[in-house]
Design a protein around this motif. Structure first.
Motif, PDB file in Angstrom:
ATOM      1  N   ALA A  86       1.207  -1.087   0.032  1.00 53.17           N
ATOM      2  CA  ALA A  86      -0.318  -0.197  -0.109  1.00 53.17           C
ATOM      3  C   ALA A  86       0.639   1.579   0.038  1.00 53.17           C
ATOM      4  O   ALA A  86       0.728   2.255  -0.952  1.00 53.17           O
ATOM      5  CB  ALA A  86      -1.037  -0.003   1.085  1.00 53.17           C
ATOM      6  N   VAL A  87       1.615   1.040   0.832  1.00 54.41           N
ATOM      7  CA  VAL A  87       2.800   2.415   0.838  1.00 54.41           C
ATOM      8  C   VAL A  87       3.595   2.892  -0.337  1.00 54.41           C
ATOM      9  O   VAL A  87       3.462   3.870  -0.499  1.00 54.41           O
ATOM     10  CB  VAL A  87       4.324   1.811   1.642  1.00 54.41           C
ATOM     11  CG1 VAL A  87       5.020   3.148   2.111  1.00 54.41           C
ATOM     12  CG2 VAL A  87       3.443   2.206   3.503  1.00 54.41           C
ATOM     13  N   GLU A  88       3.743   1.561  -1.380  1.00 49.52           N
ATOM     14  CA  GLU A  88       4.640   1.762  -2.370  1.00 49.52           C
ATOM     15  C   GLU A  88       3.658   2.224  -3.553  1.00 49.52           C
ATOM     16  O   GLU A  88       3.368   3.085  -4.779  1.00 49.52           O
ATOM     17  CB  GLU A  88       4.665   0.631  -2.910  1.00 49.52           C
ATOM     18  CG  GLU A  88       5.980  -0.080  -2.138  1.00 49.52           C
ATOM     19  CD  GLU A  88       7.025  -1.455  -2.604  1.00 49.52           C
ATOM     20  OE1 GLU A  88       6.080  -2.557  -3.442  1.00 49.52           O
ATOM     21  OE2 GLU A  88       8.082  -1.502  -2.415  1.00 49.52           O
ATOM     22  N   SER A  89       2.168   1.979  -3.652  1.00 54.04           N
ATOM     23  CA  SER A  89       1.168   3.027  -4.097  1.00 54.04           C
ATOM     24  C   SER A  89       0.196   3.745  -3.480  1.00 54.04           C
ATOM     25  O   SER A  89      -1.103   3.965  -4.465  1.00 54.04           O
ATOM     26  CB  SER A  89       0.331   1.390  -4.588  1.00 54.04           C
ATOM     27  OG  SER A  89      -0.977   1.330  -3.377  1.00 54.04           O
ATOM     28  N   GLY A  90       1.117   4.345  -2.975  1.00 53.87           N
ATOM     29  CA  GLY A  90       0.196   6.084  -2.905  1.00 53.87           C
ATOM     30  C   GLY A  90      -0.485   6.154  -1.289  1.00 53.87           C
ATOM     31  O   GLY A  90      -0.216   7.092  -0.625  1.00 53.87           O
TER      32      GLY A  90
END
Ligand code: AMP
Length: 195
Positions: free
Chosen positions: A75-79
């Motif tokens: 999730a962090v990698e996608s925003g």
């Protein structure tokens, strides 16, 4: 943006998490939904935890921590993420902080949805989701919340990134209140992006 939603069962965490996820393009991660899915799919995790979930007891910390690691990092990698239902205890918060800190993905804001018990019980009985929404289990879940999660709120109290909103109002109003409070936090600009 990395957010936590904290509240008793029936406080509206899922509803508000979904709205925030949509508004700020975040991934909604619900520990309860993920655990229920494991039970439904009869995975090995599901078999280990079914009795806890059915009884309204908290699942062992290690299970929840291991289960959340991958989705949170993704999730962090996608925003960013909006975590609903985790952490639920001071121990979970402390362990999660250590892991998140090491990865540089600590939470930036925690929202406490405040709803009185009578209203929670009314909502949970109306929802009747399944095995953990019977009257007896509801009473136990509220007891577990008081015992395990209220101390978490006390632990976070006074931190400027945590705030409480009145969760008894209609979902749209609660949502706008949360957005307003987030925008006032120093860590966010008005578009919701982190500085
Ligand atoms: P929820 O939908 O968040 O109310 O969660 C449903 C059930 O999943 C809870 O009653 C617990 O049995 C389990 N659960 C969810 N999140 C956690 C957590 N962070 N720690 C331990 N158990 C959890």
């Amino acid at each position: 943006m990395r957010l936590l939603l904290i509240g008793a069962p029936g406080a509206g965490k899922g509803t508000q998490a979904e709205r925030l996820a949509e508004r700020f393009h975040l991934t909604h991660i619900s520990s309860g939904d993920l655990l229920r899915q494991h039970v439904k799919d009869q995975t090995s995790i599901g078999q280990t935890i079914k009795a806890y979930v059915d009884a309204g007891d908290l699942v062992p910390d290690s299970v929840v921590m291991d289960m959340l690691r991958k989705p949170v990092v993704a999730a962090v990698e996608s925003g960013g993420y909006v975590l609903d239902g985790f952490p639920r205890t001071v121990d979970q918060a402390k362990s999660a902080f250590e892991v998140a800190h090491a990865l540089g993905v600590e939470v930036q804001a925690a929202v406490h949805l405040d709803v009185p018990d009578e209203e929670l019980i009314r909502r949970l009985l109306a929802r009747g989701r399944g095995s953990d929404d019977s009257e007896e289990v509801i009473a136990h879940r509220l007891e577990v919340y008081r015992e395990k999660t209220i101390p978490l709120l006390e632990y976070y109290a006074g931190r400027e990134w945590m705030f409480t909103v009145d969760g008894t109002r209609p979902p749209g109003q609660v949502h706008e209140d949360i957005v307003d409070r987030l925008q006032k936090l120093a860590a966010f600009d008005t578009s919701g992006e982190t500085r």
